[in-house]
Design a protein around this motif. Structure first.
Motif, PDB file in Angstrom:
ATOM      1  N   GLU A  24      -0.365   3.667   7.538  1.00 29.19           N
ATOM      2  CA  GLU A  24      -1.635   3.675   6.817  1.00 29.19           C
ATOM      3  C   GLU A  24      -2.738   4.304   7.663  1.00 29.19           C
ATOM      4  O   GLU A  24      -2.822   4.059   8.860  1.00 29.19           O
ATOM      5  CB  GLU A  24      -2.025   2.253   6.429  1.00 29.19           C
ATOM      6  N   ILE A  25      -3.550   5.095   7.008  1.00 30.05           N
ATOM      7  CA  ILE A  25      -4.724   5.723   7.622  1.00 30.05           C
ATOM      8  C   ILE A  25      -5.963   5.133   6.946  1.00 30.05           C
ATOM      9  O   ILE A  25      -5.985   4.956   5.732  1.00 30.05           O
ATOM     10  CB  ILE A  25      -4.721   7.253   7.388  1.00 30.05           C
ATOM     11  N   THR A  26      -6.975   4.841   7.738  1.00 34.97           N
ATOM     12  CA  THR A  26      -8.276   4.435   7.203  1.00 34.97           C
ATOM     13  C   THR A  26      -9.307   5.412   7.744  1.00 34.97           C
ATOM     14  O   THR A  26      -9.438   5.558   8.966  1.00 34.97           O
ATOM     15  CB  THR A  26      -8.637   2.989   7.606  1.00 34.97           C
ATOM     16  N   THR A  27     -10.004   6.105   6.850  1.00 40.78           N
ATOM     17  CA  THR A  27     -11.011   7.080   7.269  1.00 40.78           C
ATOM     18  C   THR A  27     -12.301   6.359   7.670  1.00 40.78           C
ATOM     19  O   THR A  27     -12.453   5.164   7.428  1.00 40.78           O
ATOM     20  CB  THR A  27     -11.315   8.084   6.141  1.00 40.78           C
ATOM     21  N   GLU A  28     -13.241   7.148   8.241  1.00 38.19           N
ATOM     22  CA  GLU A  28     -14.521   6.570   8.667  1.00 38.19           C
ATOM     23  C   GLU A  28     -15.280   5.918   7.508  1.00 38.19           C
ATOM     24  O   GLU A  28     -15.990   4.947   7.692  1.00 38.19           O
ATOM     25  CB  GLU A  28     -15.429   7.645   9.293  1.00 38.19           C
ATOM     26  N   ASN A  29     -15.096   6.483   6.302  1.00 36.48           N
ATOM     27  CA  ASN A  29     -15.810   5.905   5.144  1.00 36.48           C
ATOM     28  C   ASN A  29     -15.001   4.805   4.450  1.00 36.48           C
ATOM     29  O   ASN A  29     -15.363   4.368   3.365  1.00 36.48           O
ATOM     30  CB  ASN A  29     -16.224   6.999   4.154  1.00 36.48           C
ATOM     31  N   GLY A  30     -13.913   4.361   5.070  1.00 37.21           N
ATOM     32  CA  GLY A  30     -13.161   3.214   4.558  1.00 37.21           C
ATOM     33  C   GLY A  30     -12.052   3.534   3.569  1.00 37.21           C
ATOM     34  O   GLY A  30     -11.390   2.636   3.077  1.00 37.21           O
ATOM     35  N   LEU A  31     -11.813   4.818   3.270  1.00 34.89           N
ATOM     36  CA  LEU A  31     -10.730   5.188   2.362  1.00 34.89           C
ATOM     37  C   LEU A  31      -9.391   4.923   3.053  1.00 34.89           C
ATOM     38  O   LEU A  31      -9.174   5.363   4.184  1.00 34.89           O
ATOM     39  CB  LEU A  31     -10.839   6.667   1.976  1.00 34.89           C
ATOM     40  N   GLN A  32      -8.511   4.184   2.379  1.00 33.12           N
ATOM     41  CA  GLN A  32      -7.189   3.890   2.918  1.00 33.12           C
ATOM     42  C   GLN A  32      -6.147   4.681   2.136  1.00 33.12           C
ATOM     43  O   GLN A  32      -6.238   4.783   0.908  1.00 33.12           O
ATOM     44  CB  GLN A  32      -6.867   2.411   2.787  1.00 33.12           C
ATOM     45  N   GLN A  46      -1.194  -4.222  -0.761  1.00 33.15           N
ATOM     46  CA  GLN A  46      -2.620  -3.956  -1.010  1.00 33.15           C
ATOM     47  C   GLN A  46      -3.097  -2.814  -0.135  1.00 33.15           C
ATOM     48  O   GLN A  46      -2.635  -2.703   0.996  1.00 33.15           O
ATOM     49  CB  GLN A  46      -3.452  -5.217  -0.726  1.00 33.15           C
ATOM     50  N   PRO A  47      -3.955  -1.967  -0.569  1.00 32.23           N
ATOM     51  CA  PRO A  47      -4.640  -1.913  -1.860  1.00 32.23           C
ATOM     52  C   PRO A  47      -3.888  -1.118  -2.924  1.00 32.23           C
ATOM     53  O   PRO A  47      -4.334  -0.995  -4.051  1.00 32.23           O
ATOM     54  CB  PRO A  47      -5.956  -1.213  -1.515  1.00 32.23           C
ATOM     55  N   TYR A  48      -2.695  -0.585  -2.580  1.00 30.81           N
ATOM     56  CA  TYR A  48      -1.962   0.315  -3.465  1.00 30.81           C
ATOM     57  C   TYR A  48      -1.393  -0.397  -4.686  1.00 30.81           C
ATOM     58  O   TYR A  48      -1.285   0.195  -5.755  1.00 30.81           O
ATOM     59  CB  TYR A  48      -0.870   1.048  -2.674  1.00 30.81           C
ATOM     60  N   SER A  49      -1.064  -1.661  -4.530  1.00 27.31           N
ATOM     61  CA  SER A  49      -0.522  -2.416  -5.667  1.00 27.31           C
ATOM     62  C   SER A  49      -1.555  -2.553  -6.786  1.00 27.31           C
ATOM     63  O   SER A  49      -1.183  -2.768  -7.934  1.00 27.31           O
ATOM     64  CB  SER A  49      -0.034  -3.790  -5.222  1.00 27.31           C
ATOM     65  N   ASN A  50      -2.840  -2.403  -6.454  1.00 30.88           N
ATOM     66  CA  ASN A  50      -3.879  -2.474  -7.491  1.00 30.88           C
ATOM     67  C   ASN A  50      -3.638  -1.447  -8.586  1.00 30.88           C
ATOM     68  O   ASN A  50      -3.865  -1.730  -9.760  1.00 30.88           O
ATOM     69  CB  ASN A  50      -5.273  -2.260  -6.894  1.00 30.88           C
ATOM     70  N   TRP A  51      -3.199  -0.270  -8.230  1.00 30.35           N
ATOM     71  CA  TRP A  51      -2.904   0.738  -9.252  1.00 30.35           C
ATOM     72  C   TRP A  51      -1.413   0.821  -9.549  1.00 30.35           C
ATOM     73  O   TRP A  51      -1.020   1.019 -10.687  1.00 30.35           O
ATOM     74  CB  TRP A  51      -3.450   2.123  -8.871  1.00 30.35           C
ATOM     75  N   PHE A  52      -0.551   0.644  -8.542  1.00 29.28           N
ATOM     76  CA  PHE A  52       0.881   0.824  -8.751  1.00 29.28           C
ATOM     77  C   PHE A  52       1.469  -0.240  -9.679  1.00 29.28           C
ATOM     78  O   PHE A  52       2.137   0.080 -10.661  1.00 29.28           O
ATOM     79  CB  PHE A  52       1.639   0.823  -7.417  1.00 29.28           C
ATOM     80  N   GLN A  53       1.245  -1.500  -9.374  1.00 28.66           N
ATOM     81  CA  GLN A  53       1.916  -2.578 -10.094  1.00 28.66           C
ATOM     82  C   GLN A  53       1.521  -2.630 -11.569  1.00 28.66           C
ATOM     83  O   GLN A  53       2.375  -2.796 -12.432  1.00 28.66           O
ATOM     84  CB  GLN A  53       1.641  -3.921  -9.413  1.00 28.66           C
ATOM     85  N   ASN A  54       0.247  -2.463 -11.855  1.00 24.22           N
ATOM     86  CA  ASN A  54      -0.214  -2.502 -13.242  1.00 24.22           C
ATOM     87  C   ASN A  54       0.414  -1.375 -14.064  1.00 24.22           C
ATOM     88  O   ASN A  54       0.895  -1.597 -15.178  1.00 24.22           O
ATOM     89  CB  ASN A  54      -1.744  -2.431 -13.291  1.00 24.22           C
ATOM     90  N   ARG A  55       0.413  -0.168 -13.511  1.00 22.46           N
ATOM     91  CA  ARG A  55       0.987   0.969 -14.243  1.00 22.46           C
ATOM     92  C   ARG A  55       2.505   0.835 -14.362  1.00 22.46           C
ATOM     93  O   ARG A  55       3.076   1.207 -15.381  1.00 22.46           O
ATOM     94  CB  ARG A  55       0.590   2.273 -13.560  1.00 22.46           C
ATOM     95  N   TYR A  56       3.140   0.316 -13.330  1.00 20.66           N
ATOM     96  CA  TYR A  56       4.585   0.084 -13.377  1.00 20.66           C
ATOM     97  C   TYR A  56       4.906  -0.940 -14.473  1.00 20.66           C
ATOM     98  O   TYR A  56       5.782  -0.713 -15.304  1.00 20.66           O
ATOM     99  CB  TYR A  56       5.061  -0.414 -12.009  1.00 20.66           C
ATOM    100  N   ASN A  57       4.218  -2.056 -14.467  1.00 15.82           N
ATOM    101  CA  ASN A  57       4.486  -3.118 -15.438  1.00 15.82           C
ATOM    102  C   ASN A  57       4.215  -2.688 -16.877  1.00 15.82           C
ATOM    103  O   ASN A  57       4.911  -3.125 -17.795  1.00 15.82           O
ATOM    104  CB  ASN A  57       3.653  -4.362 -15.128  1.00 15.82           C
ATOM    105  N   ASN A  58       3.219  -1.852 -17.074  1.00 18.85           N
ATOM    106  CA  ASN A  58       2.827  -1.458 -18.427  1.00 18.85           C
ATOM    107  C   ASN A  58       3.569  -0.247 -18.973  1.00 18.85           C
ATOM    108  O   ASN A  58       3.376   0.124 -20.123  1.00 18.85           O
ATOM    109  CB  ASN A  58       1.316  -1.204 -18.484  1.00 18.85           C
TER     110      ASN A  58
END
Length: 180
Positions: A24-32, A46-58
Protein backbone atom coordinates in the motif's frame (compact mmCIF):
# COMPACT_ATOMS: atom_id res chain seq x y z
CA UNK A 1 25.91 -27.14 12.50
CA UNK A 2 25.70 -27.99 8.82
CA UNK A 3 21.92 -28.57 9.12
CA UNK A 4 21.42 -25.21 10.87
CA UNK A 5 23.40 -23.43 8.15
CA UNK A 6 21.39 -25.20 5.42
CA UNK A 7 18.09 -24.31 7.11
CA UNK A 8 19.18 -20.68 7.50
CA UNK A 9 20.22 -20.52 3.83
CA UNK A 10 16.86 -21.94 2.72
CA UNK A 11 14.99 -19.36 4.81
CA UNK A 12 17.04 -16.58 3.23
CA UNK A 13 16.27 -17.85 -0.29
CA UNK A 14 12.55 -18.11 0.48
CA UNK A 15 12.55 -14.64 2.04
CA UNK A 16 14.26 -13.04 -0.94
CA UNK A 17 12.08 -14.78 -3.54
CA UNK A 18 8.76 -14.27 -1.75
CA UNK A 19 6.49 -11.83 -3.56
CA UNK A 20 5.09 -9.09 -1.39
CA UNK A 21 1.33 -8.87 -1.85
CA UNK A 22 -0.94 -5.90 -1.21
CA UNK A 23 1.74 -3.24 -0.91
CA UNK A 24 0.00 0.00 0.00
CA UNK A 25 1.08 3.53 -0.85
CA UNK A 26 -0.23 6.63 0.93
CA UNK A 27 0.43 9.94 -0.82
CA UNK A 28 1.08 13.26 0.95
CA UNK A 29 -2.58 14.21 0.49
CA UNK A 30 -3.74 10.94 2.10
CA UNK A 31 -4.75 9.01 -1.04
CA UNK A 32 -4.25 5.28 -0.45
CA UNK A 33 -3.79 2.73 -3.21
CA UNK A 34 -2.29 -0.70 -3.74
CA UNK A 35 0.65 -1.42 -6.05
CA UNK A 36 2.20 -4.59 -7.40
CA UNK A 37 0.76 -8.05 -7.02
CA UNK A 38 -2.40 -8.10 -4.97
CA UNK A 39 -4.93 -10.72 -3.98
CA UNK A 40 -8.55 -10.83 -2.91
CA UNK A 41 -7.60 -10.15 0.70
CA UNK A 42 -6.14 -6.83 -0.44
CA UNK A 43 -9.31 -5.88 -2.29
CA UNK A 44 -11.42 -6.96 0.67
CA UNK A 45 -9.42 -4.88 3.16
CA UNK A 46 -10.10 -1.27 4.10
CA UNK A 47 -10.41 1.17 2.39
CA UNK A 48 -10.75 -0.91 -0.81
CA UNK A 49 -13.58 -3.08 0.49
CA UNK A 50 -15.72 0.09 0.59
CA UNK A 51 -16.07 -0.11 -3.18
CA UNK A 52 -15.09 -3.73 -3.90
CA UNK A 53 -17.42 -5.64 -1.58
CA UNK A 54 -20.58 -3.68 -2.38
CA UNK A 55 -20.10 -4.00 -6.14
CA UNK A 56 -19.15 -7.67 -5.81
CA UNK A 57 -22.22 -8.46 -3.70
CA UNK A 58 -24.60 -6.54 -5.95
CA UNK A 59 -23.42 -8.04 -9.24
CA UNK A 60 -25.33 -11.01 -10.61
CA UNK A 61 -23.46 -12.73 -13.45
CA UNK A 62 -25.36 -14.02 -16.46
CA UNK A 63 -25.44 -17.69 -15.42
CA UNK A 64 -26.36 -18.85 -18.93
CA UNK A 65 -23.32 -17.15 -20.43
CA UNK A 66 -21.02 -18.35 -17.63
CA UNK A 67 -22.20 -21.94 -18.14
CA UNK A 68 -21.45 -21.55 -21.85
CA UNK A 69 -17.76 -20.66 -21.38
CA UNK A 70 -17.03 -22.20 -17.96
CA UNK A 71 -15.21 -25.30 -19.20
CA UNK A 72 -13.30 -23.49 -21.95
CA UNK A 73 -12.16 -20.73 -19.56
CA UNK A 74 -10.18 -23.29 -17.52
CA UNK A 75 -7.67 -23.47 -20.40
CA UNK A 76 -6.59 -19.87 -19.81
CA UNK A 77 -4.46 -17.89 -17.42
CA UNK A 78 -5.68 -14.37 -16.77
CA UNK A 79 -3.78 -11.24 -15.76
CA UNK A 80 -5.85 -8.38 -14.41
CA UNK A 81 -4.14 -5.00 -14.35
CA UNK A 82 -6.09 -2.44 -12.35
CA UNK A 83 -5.78 0.73 -10.36
CA UNK A 84 -7.39 0.79 -6.93
CA UNK A 85 -7.62 4.56 -7.59
CA UNK A 86 -9.43 4.12 -10.95
CA UNK A 87 -13.20 4.37 -11.39
CA UNK A 88 -13.27 1.89 -14.29
CA UNK A 89 -11.27 -0.64 -12.27
CA UNK A 90 -13.61 -0.16 -9.32
CA UNK A 91 -16.58 -0.84 -11.62
CA UNK A 92 -15.25 -3.85 -13.58
CA UNK A 93 -12.90 -5.71 -11.21
CA UNK A 94 -15.55 -6.85 -8.69
CA UNK A 95 -17.70 -8.07 -11.61
CA UNK A 96 -14.81 -10.04 -13.10
CA UNK A 97 -14.00 -11.70 -9.78
CA UNK A 98 -17.66 -12.65 -9.28
CA UNK A 99 -17.84 -14.09 -12.82
CA UNK A 100 -14.65 -16.12 -12.29
CA UNK A 101 -15.91 -17.48 -8.98
CA UNK A 102 -19.28 -18.34 -10.55
CA UNK A 103 -17.37 -20.24 -13.26
CA UNK A 104 -15.33 -22.10 -10.60
CA UNK A 105 -12.22 -20.67 -12.26
CA UNK A 106 -9.05 -21.79 -10.48
CA UNK A 107 -7.96 -18.55 -8.81
CA UNK A 108 -4.31 -19.62 -8.92
CA UNK A 109 -4.63 -19.00 -12.69
CA UNK A 110 -5.52 -15.34 -12.00
CA UNK A 111 -2.79 -12.79 -11.37
CA UNK A 112 -3.92 -9.36 -10.17
CA UNK A 113 -1.52 -6.44 -10.51
CA UNK A 114 -2.31 -3.00 -9.12
CA UNK A 115 -0.66 -0.13 -10.95
CA UNK A 116 0.69 3.11 -9.53
CA UNK A 117 -1.00 6.48 -9.80
CA UNK A 118 1.88 8.82 -9.00
CA UNK A 119 3.61 11.08 -11.48
CA UNK A 120 6.63 9.37 -12.99
CA UNK A 121 5.28 5.94 -12.01
CA UNK A 122 1.85 6.18 -13.66
CA UNK A 123 0.51 2.75 -14.68
CA UNK A 124 3.59 0.89 -13.52
CA UNK A 125 4.12 -1.68 -10.79
CA UNK A 126 7.14 -1.89 -8.47
CA UNK A 127 8.26 -5.20 -9.99
CA UNK A 128 7.40 -4.41 -13.63
CA UNK A 129 4.71 -7.00 -14.37
CA UNK A 130 3.23 -4.59 -16.95
CA UNK A 131 6.44 -4.30 -19.00
CA UNK A 132 6.02 -5.34 -22.62
CA UNK A 133 2.25 -5.77 -22.29
CA UNK A 134 1.17 -2.35 -23.62
CA UNK A 135 -1.06 -1.43 -20.68
CA UNK A 136 -2.61 1.89 -21.71
CA UNK A 137 -5.89 1.80 -19.78
CA UNK A 138 -7.07 0.08 -16.64
CA UNK A 139 -8.52 -2.30 -16.03
CA UNK A 140 -6.88 -4.48 -18.66
CA UNK A 141 -7.80 -8.15 -18.51
CA UNK A 142 -5.40 -10.29 -20.56
CA UNK A 143 -6.19 -13.89 -21.48
CA UNK A 144 -3.19 -16.20 -21.98
CA UNK A 145 -3.19 -19.73 -23.36
CA UNK A 146 -0.01 -21.81 -23.31
CA UNK A 147 1.89 -18.71 -22.19
CA UNK A 148 0.81 -16.57 -25.16
CA UNK A 149 -1.63 -13.68 -25.13
CA UNK A 150 -4.85 -14.60 -26.90
CA UNK A 151 -6.80 -11.37 -26.38
CA UNK A 152 -7.73 -8.74 -23.82
CA UNK A 153 -10.55 -6.60 -22.50
CA UNK A 154 -9.45 -2.99 -22.09
CA UNK A 155 -11.11 -0.51 -19.70
CA UNK A 156 -14.65 -1.81 -20.26
CA UNK A 157 -16.29 -4.64 -22.18
CA UNK A 158 -17.74 -4.05 -25.64
CA UNK A 159 -20.97 -5.83 -24.62
CA UNK A 160 -20.88 -7.35 -21.13
CA UNK A 161 -17.95 -9.03 -19.42
CA UNK A 162 -19.64 -12.40 -19.83
CA UNK A 163 -20.26 -11.88 -23.57
CA UNK A 164 -16.76 -10.55 -24.17
CA UNK A 165 -15.15 -13.44 -22.27
CA UNK A 166 -17.21 -15.92 -24.32
CA UNK A 167 -16.07 -14.25 -27.55
CA UNK A 168 -12.43 -14.46 -26.45
CA UNK A 169 -12.41 -18.08 -25.24
CA UNK A 170 -14.34 -19.28 -28.29
CA UNK A 171 -11.92 -17.31 -30.51
CA UNK A 172 -14.57 -15.20 -32.20
CA UNK A 173 -13.63 -11.94 -33.87
CA UNK A 174 -13.08 -9.68 -30.89
CA UNK A 175 -11.29 -6.36 -31.07
CA UNK A 176 -10.97 -4.68 -27.66
CA UNK A 177 -11.32 -0.99 -26.95
CA UNK A 178 -8.11 0.89 -27.77
CA UNK A 179 -6.85 -1.95 -29.95
CA UNK A 180 -3.11 -1.75 -30.43
Amino acid sequence: MKQVLTAWLMLCIVGVSAQEFNKEITTENGLQFLVGQINLEGLQSQPYSNWFQNRYNNYHPDDTMVALFKEKLMEYDIKLFLGTWCGDSKRESPKLIKILETADFPMEQLEIVALDYRKGRYKTSPTGEEKGLNIIKVPTIIFFKDGKEVNRIVESPLETLEQDIAQIVFKKDYVPNYAY
